[in-house]
Design a protein around this motif. Structure first.
Motif, PDB file in Angstrom:
ATOM      1  N   PRO A  77       7.444  -6.378  -2.257  1.00 39.60           N
ATOM      2  CA  PRO A  77       7.213  -6.873  -0.842  1.00 39.60           C
ATOM      3  C   PRO A  77       7.454  -8.433  -0.592  1.00 39.60           C
ATOM      4  CG  PRO A  77       5.607  -5.260  -1.140  1.00 39.60           C
ATOM      5  CD  PRO A  77       6.251  -5.638  -2.620  1.00 39.60           C
ATOM      6  N   GLN A  78       7.090  -9.121  -1.666  1.00 42.60           N
ATOM      7  CA  GLN A  78       6.914 -10.625  -1.647  1.00 42.60           C
ATOM      8  C   GLN A  78       8.361 -10.930  -1.721  1.00 42.60           C
ATOM      9  OE1 GLN A  78       4.333 -12.747  -0.854  1.00 42.60           O
ATOM     10  NE2 GLN A  78       6.088 -13.642  -0.329  1.00 42.60           N
ATOM     11  N   PHE A  79       9.247 -10.131  -2.418  1.00 41.81           N
ATOM     12  CA  PHE A  79      10.728 -10.373  -2.600  1.00 41.81           C
ATOM     13  C   PHE A  79      11.478  -9.807  -1.248  1.00 41.81           C
ATOM     14  CE2 PHE A  79      14.942  -9.241  -3.852  1.00 41.81           C
ATOM     15  CZ  PHE A  79      15.291 -10.521  -4.589  1.00 41.81           C
ATOM     16  N   THR A 107       0.942  -1.169  -0.013  1.00 44.61           N
ATOM     17  CA  THR A 107      -0.058   0.195   0.129  1.00 44.61           C
ATOM     18  C   THR A 107       0.818   1.275   0.050  1.00 44.61           C
ATOM     19  OG1 THR A 107      -1.557  -1.316   1.281  1.00 44.61           O
ATOM     20  CG2 THR A 107      -2.047   1.319   1.185  1.00 44.61           C
ATOM     21  N   ARG A 108       2.089   1.332   0.893  1.00 45.80           N
ATOM     22  CA  ARG A 108       2.924   2.360   0.910  1.00 45.80           C
ATOM     23  C   ARG A 108       3.355   2.676  -0.656  1.00 45.80           C
ATOM     24  NH1 ARG A 108       4.863  -0.149   5.903  1.00 45.80           N
ATOM     25  NH2 ARG A 108       6.849  -0.721   4.523  1.00 45.80           N
ATOM     26  N   ILE A 109       4.048   1.557  -1.356  1.00 40.52           N
ATOM     27  CA  ILE A 109       4.418   1.806  -2.814  1.00 40.52           C
ATOM     28  C   ILE A 109       3.361   2.280  -3.422  1.00 40.52           C
ATOM     29  CG2 ILE A 109       5.114   0.660  -4.822  1.00 40.52           C
ATOM     30  CD1 ILE A 109       6.290  -1.730  -2.876  1.00 40.52           C
ATOM     31  N   ALA A 110       2.305   2.068  -3.291  1.00 42.99           N
ATOM     32  CA  ALA A 110       1.194   2.689  -4.417  1.00 42.99           C
ATOM     33  C   ALA A 110       0.769   4.064  -3.883  1.00 42.99           C
ATOM     34  CB  ALA A 110      -0.266   1.879  -4.133  1.00 42.99           C
ATOM     35  N   LEU A 111       0.883   4.408  -2.517  1.00 41.20           N
ATOM     36  CA  LEU A 111       0.648   5.858  -2.124  1.00 41.20           C
ATOM     37  C   LEU A 111       2.051   6.902  -2.524  1.00 41.20           C
ATOM     38  CD1 LEU A 111      -0.431   5.070   1.417  1.00 41.20           C
ATOM     39  CD2 LEU A 111      -1.867   6.412  -0.047  1.00 41.20           C
ATOM     40  N   GLU A 112       3.095   6.040  -2.387  1.00 43.00           N
ATOM     41  CA  GLU A 112       4.294   6.724  -2.851  1.00 43.00           C
ATOM     42  C   GLU A 112       4.388   7.175  -4.315  1.00 43.00           C
ATOM     43  OE1 GLU A 112       6.604   8.200  -0.870  1.00 43.00           O
ATOM     44  OE2 GLU A 112       5.820   7.301   0.996  1.00 43.00           O
ATOM     45  N   PRO A 132      12.788   5.978  -6.758  1.00 40.13           N
ATOM     46  CA  PRO A 132      12.526   6.810  -5.433  1.00 40.13           C
ATOM     47  C   PRO A 132      11.470   6.510  -4.506  1.00 40.13           C
ATOM     48  CG  PRO A 132      13.645   8.270  -6.907  1.00 40.13           C
ATOM     49  CD  PRO A 132      13.441   6.976  -7.719  1.00 40.13           C
ATOM     50  N   PRO A 133      10.064   6.307  -5.316  1.00 44.25           N
ATOM     51  CA  PRO A 133       8.914   6.134  -4.533  1.00 44.25           C
ATOM     52  C   PRO A 133       9.000   4.568  -3.839  1.00 44.25           C
ATOM     53  CG  PRO A 133       8.341   6.940  -6.834  1.00 44.25           C
ATOM     54  CD  PRO A 133       9.801   6.430  -6.623  1.00 44.25           C
ATOM     55  N   VAL A 134       9.602   3.729  -4.719  1.00 42.64           N
ATOM     56  CA  VAL A 134       9.431   2.307  -4.170  1.00 42.64           C
ATOM     57  C   VAL A 134      10.573   2.280  -2.766  1.00 42.64           C
ATOM     58  CG1 VAL A 134      10.035   0.033  -4.592  1.00 42.64           C
ATOM     59  CG2 VAL A 134       8.811   1.513  -6.453  1.00 42.64           C
ATOM     60  N   ALA A 135      11.689   3.143  -3.224  1.00 40.97           N
ATOM     61  CA  ALA A 135      12.800   3.265  -2.169  1.00 40.97           C
ATOM     62  C   ALA A 135      12.172   3.637  -0.834  1.00 40.97           C
ATOM     63  CB  ALA A 135      13.715   3.841  -2.499  1.00 40.97           C
ATOM     64  N   ALA A 136      11.251   4.654  -0.925  1.00 42.14           N
ATOM     65  CA  ALA A 136      10.807   5.396   0.452  1.00 42.14           C
ATOM     66  C   ALA A 136       9.771   4.590   1.052  1.00 42.14           C
ATOM     67  CB  ALA A 136       9.767   6.786  -0.280  1.00 42.14           C
ATOM     68  N   ALA A 137       9.382   3.653   0.453  1.00 46.68           N
ATOM     69  CA  ALA A 137       8.387   2.518   1.095  1.00 46.68           C
ATOM     70  C   ALA A 137       8.809   1.331   1.649  1.00 46.68           C
ATOM     71  CB  ALA A 137       7.192   2.076   0.099  1.00 46.68           C
ATOM     72  N   HIS A 138      10.227   1.447   1.677  1.00 43.05           N
ATOM     73  CA  HIS A 138      10.881   0.198   2.219  1.00 43.05           C
ATOM     74  C   HIS A 138      10.523   0.255   3.820  1.00 43.05           C
ATOM     75  CE1 HIS A 138      14.017  -2.776   3.545  1.00 43.05           C
ATOM     76  NE2 HIS A 138      14.230  -2.894   2.145  1.00 43.05           N
ATOM     77  N   LYS A 144      14.906 -12.903 -14.176  1.00 43.75           N
ATOM     78  CA  LYS A 144      13.870 -11.707 -14.725  1.00 43.75           C
ATOM     79  C   LYS A 144      13.350 -10.936 -13.499  1.00 43.75           C
ATOM     80  CE  LYS A 144      13.044 -13.856 -19.370  1.00 43.75           C
ATOM     81  NZ  LYS A 144      13.398 -15.334 -19.113  1.00 43.75           N
ATOM     82  N   LEU A 145      12.908 -11.840 -12.391  1.00 45.31           N
ATOM     83  CA  LEU A 145      12.009 -11.261 -11.621  1.00 45.31           C
ATOM     84  C   LEU A 145      12.978 -10.456 -10.687  1.00 45.31           C
ATOM     85  CD1 LEU A 145       9.713 -13.501  -9.034  1.00 45.31           C
ATOM     86  CD2 LEU A 145      11.554 -12.254  -8.184  1.00 45.31           C
ATOM     87  N   VAL A 146      14.215 -10.883 -10.475  1.00 45.42           N
ATOM     88  CA  VAL A 146      15.040 -10.313  -9.450  1.00 45.42           C
ATOM     89  C   VAL A 146      15.551  -8.958 -10.243  1.00 45.42           C
ATOM     90  CG1 VAL A 146      17.660 -10.430  -8.595  1.00 45.42           C
ATOM     91  CG2 VAL A 146      16.110 -12.295  -8.691  1.00 45.42           C
ATOM     92  N   ARG A 147      15.599  -8.942 -11.605  1.00 42.71           N
ATOM     93  CA  ARG A 147      16.114  -7.815 -12.203  1.00 42.71           C
ATOM     94  C   ARG A 147      14.708  -6.825 -12.273  1.00 42.71           C
ATOM     95  NH1 ARG A 147      16.252  -9.325 -17.394  1.00 42.71           N
ATOM     96  NH2 ARG A 147      17.778 -10.868 -16.580  1.00 42.71           N
ATOM     97  N   ALA A 148      13.570  -7.202 -12.348  1.00 39.64           N
ATOM     98  CA  ALA A 148      12.277  -6.346 -12.153  1.00 39.64           C
ATOM     99  C   ALA A 148      12.370  -5.865 -10.764  1.00 39.64           C
ATOM    100  CB  ALA A 148      11.117  -6.980 -12.410  1.00 39.64           C
ATOM    101  N   VAL A 149      12.752  -6.861  -9.640  1.00 41.87           N
ATOM    102  CA  VAL A 149      12.579  -6.103  -8.403  1.00 41.87           C
ATOM    103  C   VAL A 149      13.739  -5.135  -8.139  1.00 41.87           C
ATOM    104  CG1 VAL A 149      12.949  -6.787  -6.099  1.00 41.87           C
ATOM    105  CG2 VAL A 149      11.307  -8.177  -7.511  1.00 41.87           C
ATOM    106  N   GLU A 150      14.719  -5.260  -8.498  1.00 36.98           N
ATOM    107  CA  GLU A 150      16.005  -4.223  -8.733  1.00 36.98           C
ATOM    108  C   GLU A 150      15.656  -3.183  -9.260  1.00 36.98           C
ATOM    109  OE1 GLU A 150      19.519  -7.704  -7.942  1.00 36.98           O
ATOM    110  OE2 GLU A 150      19.373  -6.490  -9.984  1.00 36.98           O
TER     111      GLU A 150
END
Ligand SMILES: N[C@@H](CCC(=O)N[C@@H](CS)C(=O)NCC(=O)O)C(=O)O
Length: 213
Positions: free
Chosen positions: A170-172, A18-23, A199-205, A187-193
């Motif tokens: 988050p599942q990762f 939810t935080r990722i989406a908000l960010e 920045p919005p995804v990093a802020a939700a960590h 491919k999954l690891v690259r997409a996650v990285e």
């Protein structure tokens, strides 16, 4: 005073989604931590927000919302720019399918109440419980690797962040917590990285949240 209040927990995957989406939407929101280790999710105050006794719950001008995937869709409808579900009907179905692999078929098997039942009621050792978690995440990640091969680009579904990334990242994080080797799914690891570098995804960590240990 922000009109959006997220009742969540720093390490909870569904709060993280939810935080990722908000960010990504660039929305201002206040966080009201619910301490899962203390059982605050079952308090009368929280049950009044979410009768399931789970996080997250999002207070909004439209009322209190529950179920993270439904919240993400509400955010997308209420604040369409940038979109998290985009493209034609087939592309939107692909985004939802990836989100649902996580939300319906992986995350519920590793949720706190399930793991507690394995430990306390069925008397499993922690190593067995971690194996259980790794098994179900592996099944989901193997399927996601194929789906990302089919639909992915820079991110899980194309070259922009979507609801699929909100669920996958988050599942990762949970996979890392149970020390799952993710190298079989490059491919999954690259997409996650790639998502984590935004920045919005990093802020939700989880580590960056006010209630983090
Ligand atoms: N499908 C729900 C799942 C919510 C959920 O399972 N939340 C977990 C944290 S990730 C929780 O509150 N667990 C507390 C417990 O099991 O007691 C959603 O997406 O919101």
């Amino acid at each position: 005073m922000s009109e959006l209040v997220l009742h969540g927990y720093w390490r909870s995957g569904t709060s993280y989604r939810t935080r990722i989406a908000l960010e990504i939407k660039g929305l201002a929101y206040r966080q009201a931590p619910v301490e899962l280790r203390q059982g605050e999710q079952k308090s009368p105050e929280h049950l009044a927000r979410n009768p399931q006794g789970l996080v997250p719950a999002l207070e909004t001008p439209d009322g209190v919302l529950t179920q993270s995937s439904a919240i993400i869709e509400w955010l997308d409808e209420r604040y369409p720019d940038p979109p998290l579900l985009l493209g034609d009907a087939a592309r939107r179905a692909a985004i939802r399918a990836m989100a649902m692999v996580v939300a319906c078929d992986v995350h519920p098997l590793g949720n706190l109440r399930v793991l507690k039942y394995l430990r306390n009621d069925l008397q499993h050792e922690q190593e067995e419980i971690d194996r259980w978690s790794r098994h179900w995440i592996s099944e989901g990640f193997a399927a996601l690797e194929v789906l990302i091969g089919r639909h992915g680009g820079r991110f899980a579904c194309g070259d922009t962040l979507t609801a699929a990334d909100c669920h996958l990242v988050p599942q990762f994080y949970s996979a890392q917590r149970v020390k799952l080797d993710c190298s079989p799914w490059p491919k999954l690891v690259r997409a996650v990285e790639n998502a984590l570098a935004e920045p919005p995804v990093a802020a939700a960590h989880p580590d960056r949240q006010p209630d983090a240990d």
